[in-house]
Design a protein around this motif. Structure first.
Motif, PDB file in Angstrom:
ATOM      1  N   GLY A 195       0.787  -1.229   0.000  1.00  0.00           N
ATOM      2  CA  GLY A 195       0.000   0.000   0.000  1.00  0.00           C
ATOM      3  C   GLY A 195       0.818   1.276   0.000  1.00  0.00           C
ATOM      4  O   GLY A 195       0.373   2.291  -0.535  1.00  0.00           O
ATOM      5  N   PHE A 196       2.013   1.247   0.590  1.00  0.00           N
ATOM      6  CA  PHE A 196       2.742   2.493   0.790  1.00  0.00           C
ATOM      7  C   PHE A 196       4.072   2.588   0.052  1.00  0.00           C
ATOM      8  O   PHE A 196       4.790   3.566   0.235  1.00  0.00           O
ATOM      9  CB  PHE A 196       2.991   2.713   2.286  1.00  0.00           C
ATOM     10  N   THR A 197       4.425   1.602  -0.745  1.00  0.00           N
ATOM     11  CA  THR A 197       5.669   1.675  -1.515  1.00  0.00           C
ATOM     12  C   THR A 197       5.358   1.473  -2.995  1.00  0.00           C
ATOM     13  O   THR A 197       4.291   0.971  -3.352  1.00  0.00           O
ATOM     14  CB  THR A 197       6.676   0.594  -1.056  1.00  0.00           C
ATOM     15  N   PRO A 198       6.304   1.822  -3.847  1.00  0.00           N
ATOM     16  CA  PRO A 198       6.088   1.598  -5.283  1.00  0.00           C
ATOM     17  C   PRO A 198       6.363   0.155  -5.720  1.00  0.00           C
ATOM     18  O   PRO A 198       6.308  -0.148  -6.904  1.00  0.00           O
ATOM     19  CB  PRO A 198       7.068   2.574  -5.936  1.00  0.00           C
ATOM     20  N   TYR A 199       6.646  -0.733  -4.779  1.00  0.00           N
ATOM     21  CA  TYR A 199       6.992  -2.119  -5.098  1.00  0.00           C
ATOM     22  C   TYR A 199       5.827  -3.067  -4.839  1.00  0.00           C
ATOM     23  O   TYR A 199       5.973  -4.082  -4.164  1.00  0.00           O
ATOM     24  CB  TYR A 199       8.215  -2.563  -4.286  1.00  0.00           C
ATOM     25  N   GLN A 200       4.678  -2.766  -5.400  1.00  0.00           N
ATOM     26  CA  GLN A 200       3.487  -3.573  -5.141  1.00  0.00           C
ATOM     27  C   GLN A 200       3.649  -5.011  -5.610  1.00  0.00           C
ATOM     28  O   GLN A 200       3.244  -5.939  -4.903  1.00  0.00           O
ATOM     29  CB  GLN A 200       2.249  -2.956  -5.799  1.00  0.00           C
ATOM     30  N   SER A 201       4.252  -5.225  -6.767  1.00  0.00           N
ATOM     31  CA  SER A 201       4.374  -6.587  -7.283  1.00  0.00           C
ATOM     32  C   SER A 201       5.318  -7.425  -6.425  1.00  0.00           C
ATOM     33  O   SER A 201       5.109  -8.628  -6.255  1.00  0.00           O
ATOM     34  CB  SER A 201       4.843  -6.576  -8.735  1.00  0.00           C
ATOM     35  N   VAL A 202       6.350  -6.802  -5.860  1.00  0.00           N
ATOM     36  CA  VAL A 202       7.288  -7.537  -5.000  1.00  0.00           C
ATOM     37  C   VAL A 202       6.587  -7.989  -3.731  1.00  0.00           C
ATOM     38  O   VAL A 202       6.678  -9.162  -3.335  1.00  0.00           O
ATOM     39  CB  VAL A 202       8.532  -6.674  -4.679  1.00  0.00           C
ATOM     40  N   PHE A 203       5.867  -7.086  -3.077  1.00  0.00           N
ATOM     41  CA  PHE A 203       5.179  -7.446  -1.838  1.00  0.00           C
ATOM     42  C   PHE A 203       4.039  -8.429  -2.084  1.00  0.00           C
ATOM     43  O   PHE A 203       3.789  -9.315  -1.274  1.00  0.00           O
ATOM     44  CB  PHE A 203       4.684  -6.195  -1.112  1.00  0.00           C
ATOM     45  N   ALA A 204       3.365  -8.292  -3.215  1.00  0.00           N
ATOM     46  CA  ALA A 204       2.310  -9.255  -3.551  1.00  0.00           C
ATOM     47  C   ALA A 204       2.907 -10.626  -3.818  1.00  0.00           C
ATOM     48  O   ALA A 204       2.341 -11.651  -3.412  1.00  0.00           O
ATOM     49  CB  ALA A 204       1.521  -8.766  -4.766  1.00  0.00           C
ATOM     50  N   GLY A 205       4.064 -10.675  -4.470  1.00  0.00           N
ATOM     51  CA  GLY A 205       4.735 -11.949  -4.710  1.00  0.00           C
ATOM     52  C   GLY A 205       5.170 -12.615  -3.428  1.00  0.00           C
ATOM     53  O   GLY A 205       5.019 -13.837  -3.256  1.00  0.00           O
ATOM     54  N   ILE A 206       5.718 -11.837  -2.500  1.00  0.00           N
ATOM     55  CA  ILE A 206       6.112 -12.404  -1.204  1.00  0.00           C
ATOM     56  C   ILE A 206       4.892 -12.948  -0.478  1.00  0.00           C
ATOM     57  O   ILE A 206       4.935 -14.033   0.111  1.00  0.00           O
ATOM     58  CB  ILE A 206       6.848 -11.350  -0.349  1.00  0.00           C
ATOM     59  N   ALA A 207       3.787 -12.212  -0.516  1.00  0.00           N
ATOM     60  CA  ALA A 207       2.576 -12.660   0.175  1.00  0.00           C
ATOM     61  C   ALA A 207       2.039 -13.955  -0.421  1.00  0.00           C
ATOM     62  O   ALA A 207       1.701 -14.892   0.320  1.00  0.00           O
ATOM     63  CB  ALA A 207       1.507 -11.569   0.115  1.00  0.00           C
ATOM     64  N   VAL A 208       1.971 -14.038  -1.742  1.00  0.00           N
ATOM     65  CA  VAL A 208       1.471 -15.264  -2.384  1.00  0.00           C
ATOM     66  C   VAL A 208       2.409 -16.431  -2.090  1.00  0.00           C
ATOM     67  O   VAL A 208       1.968 -17.533  -1.759  1.00  0.00           O
ATOM     68  CB  VAL A 208       1.300 -15.055  -3.906  1.00  0.00           C
ATOM     69  N   GLY A 209       3.708 -16.198  -2.209  1.00  0.00           N
ATOM     70  CA  GLY A 209       4.670 -17.255  -1.924  1.00  0.00           C
ATOM     71  C   GLY A 209       4.612 -17.726  -0.480  1.00  0.00           C
ATOM     72  O   GLY A 209       4.661 -18.924  -0.205  1.00  0.00           O
ATOM     73  N   ALA A 210       4.491 -16.785   0.457  1.00  0.00           N
ATOM     74  CA  ALA A 210       4.403 -17.157   1.873  1.00  0.00           C
ATOM     75  C   ALA A 210       3.128 -17.931   2.164  1.00  0.00           C
ATOM     76  O   ALA A 210       3.129 -18.875   2.963  1.00  0.00           O
ATOM     77  CB  ALA A 210       4.479 -15.908   2.748  1.00  0.00           C
ATOM     78  N   PHE A 211       2.032 -17.546   1.515  1.00  0.00           N
ATOM     79  CA  PHE A 211       0.781 -18.276   1.698  1.00  0.00           C
ATOM     80  C   PHE A 211       0.919 -19.724   1.230  1.00  0.00           C
ATOM     81  O   PHE A 211       0.571 -20.656   1.938  1.00  0.00           O
ATOM     82  CB  PHE A 211      -0.355 -17.569   0.955  1.00  0.00           C
ATOM     83  N   PHE A 212       1.461 -19.907   0.023  1.00  0.00           N
ATOM     84  CA  PHE A 212       1.640 -21.256  -0.497  1.00  0.00           C
ATOM     85  C   PHE A 212       2.700 -22.028   0.303  1.00  0.00           C
ATOM     86  O   PHE A 212       2.580 -23.239   0.494  1.00  0.00           O
ATOM     87  CB  PHE A 212       2.011 -21.233  -1.985  1.00  0.00           C
ATOM     88  N   GLY A 213       3.731 -21.349   0.779  1.00  0.00           N
ATOM     89  CA  GLY A 213       4.740 -22.004   1.607  1.00  0.00           C
ATOM     90  C   GLY A 213       4.167 -22.492   2.929  1.00  0.00           C
ATOM     91  O   GLY A 213       4.493 -23.585   3.396  1.00  0.00           O
ATOM     92  N   THR A 214       3.297 -21.692   3.533  1.00  0.00           N
ATOM     93  CA  THR A 214       2.642 -22.120   4.770  1.00  0.00           C
ATOM     94  C   THR A 214       1.679 -23.267   4.505  1.00  0.00           C
ATOM     95  O   THR A 214       1.559 -24.192   5.312  1.00  0.00           O
ATOM     96  CB  THR A 214       1.915 -20.938   5.426  1.00  0.00           C
ATOM     97  N   TYR A 215       1.013 -23.237   3.368  1.00  0.00           N
ATOM     98  CA  TYR A 215       0.155 -24.358   2.978  1.00  0.00           C
ATOM     99  C   TYR A 215       0.991 -25.632   2.839  1.00  0.00           C
ATOM    100  O   TYR A 215       0.594 -26.697   3.308  1.00  0.00           O
ATOM    101  CB  TYR A 215      -0.566 -24.019   1.669  1.00  0.00           C
ATOM    102  N   ASN A 216       2.150 -25.522   2.238  1.00  0.00           N
ATOM    103  CA  ASN A 216       3.044 -26.682   2.118  1.00  0.00           C
ATOM    104  C   ASN A 216       3.473 -27.193   3.482  1.00  0.00           C
ATOM    105  O   ASN A 216       3.557 -28.398   3.713  1.00  0.00           O
ATOM    106  CB  ASN A 216       4.281 -26.321   1.286  1.00  0.00           C
ATOM    107  N   PHE A 217       3.767 -26.277   4.396  1.00  0.00           N
ATOM    108  CA  PHE A 217       4.159 -26.683   5.747  1.00  0.00           C
ATOM    109  C   PHE A 217       2.994 -27.363   6.457  1.00  0.00           C
ATOM    110  O   PHE A 217       3.192 -28.335   7.189  1.00  0.00           O
ATOM    111  CB  PHE A 217       4.652 -25.464   6.524  1.00  0.00           C
TER     112      PHE A 217
END
Length: 123
Positions: free
Chosen positions: A27-49
């Motif tokens: 929401g507050f940086t110009p790196y929206q795609s980076v933070f969205a990628g981390i969020a999606v990856g972390a969600f799937f990583g936690t699902y794997n765990f």
């Protein structure tokens, strides 16, 4: 030593904290795609765990009952990782590929850090 449920509960807390940081970063940086990628990856990583925790419990029950030992869900976790990367590849304007892969590994990094902290505390 902690059992798998306690470790997974700590992983979930860390995931919620990480998702909150990703939302703020998105929401507050110009790196929206980076933070969205981390969020999606972390969600799937936690699902794997979570899959790993479930399969380890089933594995332990099978061993204790003397039954045939099943797999630990490697194919399902691998497919989940492929799905996360496929989302990042198919929507490159919204999700950064490298940050998605980093997000997939974050639950295991959290686990490693938690083990180090636990080891230092028990000294």
């Amino acid at each position: 030593m902690l059992d798998l449920h306690q470790i997974f509960a700590m992983q979930k807390r860390a995931l919620f904290f990480l998702l909150a940081l990703c939302a703020l970063g998105w929401g507050f940086t110009p790196y929206q795609s980076v933070f969205a990628g981390i969020a999606v990856g972390a969600f799937f990583g936690t699902y794997n765990f979570w899959i790993l925790v479930r399969r380890m419990e089933k594995f332990d029950r099978s061993i204790s009952e003397g039954k045939k030992i099943g797999s630990l869900g490697t194919a399902l976790r691998f497919a989940s990782g492929i799905a996360a990367v496929a989302i990042a590849i198919s929507l490159p304007n919204y999700f950064h590929l490298i940050s998605t892969v980093i997000g997939l590994m974050l639950p295991y990094v959290f686990l490693f850090v938690e083990r180090i902290v636990s080891h230092v505390r028990n000294r």
